[in-house]
Enzyme design. Structure first.
Site, short mmCIF file in Angstrom:
data_model
loop_
_atom_site.label_atom_id
_atom_site.label_comp_id
_atom_site.label_asym_id
_atom_site.label_seq_id
_atom_site.Cartn_x
_atom_site.Cartn_y
_atom_site.Cartn_z
N GLU A 120 0.84 -1.20 0.00
CA GLU A 120 0.00 0.00 0.00
C GLU A 120 0.88 1.25 0.00
O GLU A 120 1.80 1.35 0.81
CB GLU A 120 -0.87 0.01 1.27
CG GLU A 120 -1.61 -1.30 1.48
CD GLU A 120 -2.34 -1.38 2.82
OE1 GLU A 120 -2.29 -0.40 3.59
OE2 GLU A 120 -2.95 -2.43 3.08
N LYS A 122 2.29 4.54 1.11
CA LYS A 122 2.21 5.14 2.46
C LYS A 122 2.00 6.63 2.31
O LYS A 122 2.92 7.39 2.02
CB LYS A 122 3.50 4.85 3.24
CG LYS A 122 3.45 5.31 4.68
CD LYS A 122 4.63 4.71 5.44
CE LYS A 122 4.58 5.03 6.93
NZ LYS A 122 4.68 6.44 7.22
N ASP A 124 1.39 10.43 3.16
CA ASP A 124 1.91 11.29 4.21
C ASP A 124 0.81 12.21 4.71
O ASP A 124 0.71 13.37 4.31
CB ASP A 124 3.09 12.10 3.64
CG ASP A 124 3.99 12.61 4.73
OD1 ASP A 124 3.78 12.20 5.89
OD2 ASP A 124 4.89 13.40 4.43
N LYS A 318 10.74 2.84 3.42
CA LYS A 318 10.85 4.30 3.38
C LYS A 318 11.62 4.73 2.15
O LYS A 318 12.69 4.20 1.86
CB LYS A 318 11.58 4.80 4.62
CG LYS A 318 10.78 4.61 5.90
CD LYS A 318 9.61 5.54 5.98
CE LYS A 318 9.93 6.66 6.93
NZ LYS A 318 8.77 7.49 7.23
N CYS A 414 32.55 37.40 19.21
CA CYS A 414 31.24 36.79 19.38
C CYS A 414 30.18 37.61 18.65
O CYS A 414 30.10 38.83 18.84
CB CYS A 414 30.90 36.70 20.86
SG CYS A 414 29.19 36.23 21.15
N CYS A 417 27.89 39.28 21.65
CA CYS A 417 28.38 40.24 22.65
C CYS A 417 29.71 40.88 22.27
O CYS A 417 30.25 41.69 23.02
CB CYS A 417 28.49 39.57 24.02
SG CYS A 417 29.82 38.35 24.09
N CYS A 432 32.77 31.58 22.74
CA CYS A 432 32.68 32.92 23.34
C CYS A 432 32.87 32.73 24.84
O CYS A 432 32.05 32.11 25.49
CB CYS A 432 31.32 33.54 23.06
SG CYS A 432 30.99 34.96 24.13
N CYS A 437 27.43 36.60 28.34
CA CYS A 437 26.97 36.85 26.96
C CYS A 437 25.46 36.62 26.84
O CYS A 437 24.94 35.60 27.30
CB CYS A 437 27.72 35.91 26.01
SG CYS A 437 27.03 35.86 24.34
S1 IVH Z 1 -0.86 0.48 8.79
C1 IVH Z 1 0.28 -1.96 11.29
N1 IVH Z 1 -1.17 1.35 6.35
O1 IVH Z 1 1.94 5.15 8.70
C2 IVH Z 1 -0.36 -0.73 11.72
N2 IVH Z 1 -0.27 2.86 7.95
O2 IVH Z 1 3.88 4.10 10.96
C3 IVH Z 1 0.28 0.51 11.20
N3 IVH Z 1 0.23 5.08 7.07
O3 IVH Z 1 0.62 6.46 11.59
C4 IVH Z 1 -0.56 1.31 10.30
N4 IVH Z 1 -0.43 4.70 5.01
O4 IVH Z 1 -0.47 7.23 9.50
C5 IVH Z 1 -0.76 1.66 7.59
N5 IVH Z 1 -1.51 1.97 4.16
C6 IVH Z 1 -1.11 2.28 5.39
C7 IVH Z 1 -0.61 3.56 5.71
C8 IVH Z 1 -0.19 3.80 7.02
C9 IVH Z 1 0.07 5.60 5.85
C10 IVH Z 1 0.80 5.79 8.23
C11 IVH Z 1 -0.14 5.90 9.39
C12 IVH Z 1 0.64 5.47 10.61
C13 IVH Z 1 2.01 5.28 10.09
C14 IVH Z 1 2.56 3.98 10.65
#
Ligand code: IVH
Length: 672
Positions: A120, A122, A124, A318, A414, A417, A432, A437
């Site tokens: 999935e 992730k 933000d 990440k 500095c 001062c 310094c 100061c």
């Molecule tokens: S699962 C296993 N699925 O990531 C339970 N989290 O570090 C953890 N996030 O605070 C959550 N997309 O805000 C999950 N498809 C996704 C996600 C997701 C974004 C964020 C979520 C959470 C953080 C987990």
């Protein structure tokens, strides 16, 4: 469809129609009717409800906007904790995760587990939990610390992608997902704000987070938020076999689920998928900072369990941090608590990793020299996650410029001062030496009032600056002599705020001795050392009377550090401060059990990794209250290493030195 029809029946029908078409539009992105037609249905329902107020239901589409503001955000405890995720950053780390799961399951008697992975994007944004009872949206909350979040139902109601009613829902259903602002919506919002001459927002994430915590839902209704559901939390009366099936169920029942999500059987396919999204991240409608990879099968999830706050069955891949090119306009120097001059960069504003960066840290002189940064250079700026932006290097061609400025040199005077600076032998910082100061005083006072120190509520760094500049205080002791009348003369203070601040300062008199010792600002004495010194000497007077050799007996304190601490404790400026805070009634004695008492008396601990239930703070607290000590490095003097998951190099060192290693269960047993 005529006025002769029963109004209650018509209202019900209109609600169903509006829900259906809203779903086609917002969730499925496949509208069946035009906006005008939708508006006509909506207006008909609104008028009908106005004529028959008793027909208005909380789940009516008309109720998405115009709810009442709340007075404050109530805390809510999640039915089950909202976990976080461990990170992986490469194909090797992902494979290692899969191997760890295989090994864990093998120990559970499941050989050669077959995984199905759900990948999935992730997003933000921010995690939220939605609670439905008998199919009606009852309450929505932010993640908070994972255990307790804030009730933001009033704002979540305004999000069109959150269904207010779910047909065919089980009696109790908790849906989890991410609230975010899409990039086009964010751009449009900022354009509108700019056109109205108002200030614009920095990035979509913070805008979404700020919006969701507003007290007045009218504000949230005016800012286009989206929501993607990614999990089912607590549920009663619905049996599902895995994450993939849960997502399908959510989609079928009117939740917005990311259509990019895929299920893959093979870990190499997962790696390929992560890399593909990494390539495409700039082309999506929303900001993503990684990929969440989950084992789909709920039975396997249950068997795998969690290590601390992180489930073993999921990880976040990440993406590498984002970088950008910009110009280094100038190098400035900050004065630290102890007079050290820290360089920082002023940059031509640049957008990187979702924020505009104008300033960046340069760490110290050596770092600056090693990177060979010169004012005027084009430079590479990096922003990784939430960390402070850094200047990595000059851009490749910048170093070839013949008109480059000479390498920057630390200031001879500095910048605050104007005292001539010194460069102590063996330090990477020019210093310094003026203890009076104003730059140093500001940093010291800022440290004194900060969270981990005296924790004086409402006294932030700006106010600290004002108090110093107006001559109301010179140092920490002066805070305790401040009166309400003096504060009232400052801009922005009223009777209530002045009284509150004085009360907060008063309350800080009750902080335990080790916090006071940390707060007064002794070089090399951080939070842990302050605790150890406090439990070793029990009172400031005994510490003041101690020789360097005696101070060295403290766990975690070496000979050089002991010398430095003793020298500072003889400094007349510090001694004067100590006498004045003593007179002000601050605690200069420890009131916990003396060392030599308690089940862990005389035992020294080092902590590493993530423990299953205790946080590090909690574990340290337990050790100290049981008469033990905590230090940060493993040595021959260490009695126990308390190790959790992902222990790192400390575990290897402990094993090499023959230091006993405890897990949390063994540790808790020891306490009894
Ligand atoms: S699962 C296993 N699925 O990531 C339970 N989290 O570090 C953890 N996030 O605070 C959550 N997309 O805000 C999950 N498809 C996704 C996600 C997701 C974004 C964020 C979520 C959470 C953080 C987990």
């Amino acid at each position: 469809m005529t006025s002769t029809e029963d109004p209650a029946a018509r209202a019900g029908e209109l609600r169903r129609l509006l829900d259906y078409h809203a779903r086609r539009y917002y969730v499925e992105d496949d509208p069946e009717i035009g906006d005008d037609e939708y508006d006509a249905l909506y207006n008909e329902l609104r008028d009908l409800e106005a004529a028959h107020p008793e027909l208005t239901t909380p789940d009516s589409p008309t109720q998405r906007v115009g709810g009442q503001p709340v007075e404050r955000l109530e805390k809510v405890r999640h039915l089950q904790p909202m976990l976080s995720l461990a990170n992986v950053r490469s194909a090797e780390e992902l494979r290692a995760w899969v191997a760890r799961m295989r090994a864990h399951l093998a120990r559970e008697g499941i050989a050669d587990a077959q995984f199905r992975f759900v990948c999935e994007p992730k997003i933000d944004g921010l995690a939220i939990s939605l609670l439905y009872r008998n199919g009606v949206f009852e309450r929505g909350a932010t993640r908070g610390d994972g255990e307790v979040g804030e009730d933001v139902t009033h704002n979540l109601r305004t999000i069109a992608q959150i269904p207010l009613v779910v047909d065919g829902a089980p009696p109790l259903l908790e849906v989890r997902g991410e609230v975010y602002m899409s990039l086009p919506d964010f751009a449009a919002l900022n354009e509108r704000l700019a056109a109205e001459g108002r200030s614009t927002f920095m990035n979509p994430r913070n805008t979404a987070a700020g919006t969701i915590r507003q007290l007045d839902p009218a504000l949230a209704a005016g800012r286009p938020l989206s929501m993607l559901a990614y999990a089912i939390g607590t549920v009663e009366g619905l049996e599902l076999t895995g994450q993939w099936e849960a997502l399908a169920w959510l989609r079928e029942h009117g939740f917005h689920v990311n259509s990019e999500i895929v299920a893959l059987e093979d870990e190499e396919a997962v790696v390929a998928q992560c890399l593909e999204w990494e390539q495409r991240r700039g082309g999506l409608e929303f900001e993503i900072d990684g990929v969440v990879v989950k084992v789909s099968d709920f039975e396997l999830q249950r068997r795998l369990g969690a290590a601390g706050r992180d489930p073993r069955w999921a990880v976040a891949w990440k993406f590498p941090p984002t970088t950008a090119k910009t110009r280094l306009l100038a190098i400035h120097w900050n004065v630290g608590k102890f007079g050290d001059l820290h360089p920082f960069a002023e940059l031509e504003p640049v957008h990187v990793g979702g924020v505009t960066v104008k300033l960046a840290t340069l760490h110290n002189e050596e770092d600056l020299a090693r990177k060979d940064l010169r004012p005027g250079d084009e430079v590479i700026v990096l922003r990784a996650g939430d960390v402070i932006p850094q200047v990595v290097s000059p851009a490749p061609h910048a170093v070839e410029n013949p008109d480059r400025e000479p390498p920057p040199r630390p200031p001879e005077r500095c910048p605050v001062c104007d005292t001539p600076t010194v460069k102590p032998a063996g330090s990477v910082f020019t210093n310094c030496p003026n203890t009076a100061c104003a730059g140093r005083q500001w940093q010291l006072l800022r440290h004194f009032v900060s969270r981990g120190a005296m924790d004086i509520d409402g006294l932030g760094e700006t106010l600290v600056g004002t108090l110093l500049n107006q001559g109301l205080v010179r140092n920490a002791a002066d805070l305790y002599a401040l009166g309400e009348d003096q504060l009232l003369e400052l801009e922005g203070f009223g009777e209530i705020s002045a009284r509150n601040l004085i009360a907060a300062i008063d309350a800080s008199r009750e902080r335990p001795f080790h916090r006071v010792l940390f707060a007064i600002g002794i070089e090399e004495v951080g939070g842990v050392t302050a605790r150890n010194l406090a439990s070793q000497f029990r009172s400031l007077d005994r510490l003041l009377a101690a020789t360097p050799a005696e101070i060295e007996q403290t766990p975690g304190v070496g000979p050089k550090m002991a010398e430095a601490i003793a020298a500072q404790l003889a400094d007349p400026v510090l001694l004067e401060l100590i006498e004045r805070i003593r007179a002000a009634g601050l605690r200069l004695e420890e009131d916990g059990p003396p060392p030599g008492d308690g089940p862990l008396a005389e035992l020294t601990f080092v902590l590493t990794g993530t423990l299953p239930t205790l946080t590090r703070e909690q574990a340290s607290e337990r050790i100290l209250t049981a008469g033990g000590r905590v230090t940060s490095t493993v040595s021959k003097k260490t009695d126990y290493l308390l190790a959790g998951d992902s222990p790192g190099s400390k575990l290897a060192k402990a094993e090499r030195l023959g230091v006993a290693v405890l897990d949390e269960a063994a540790f808790l047993a020891l306490l009894e």
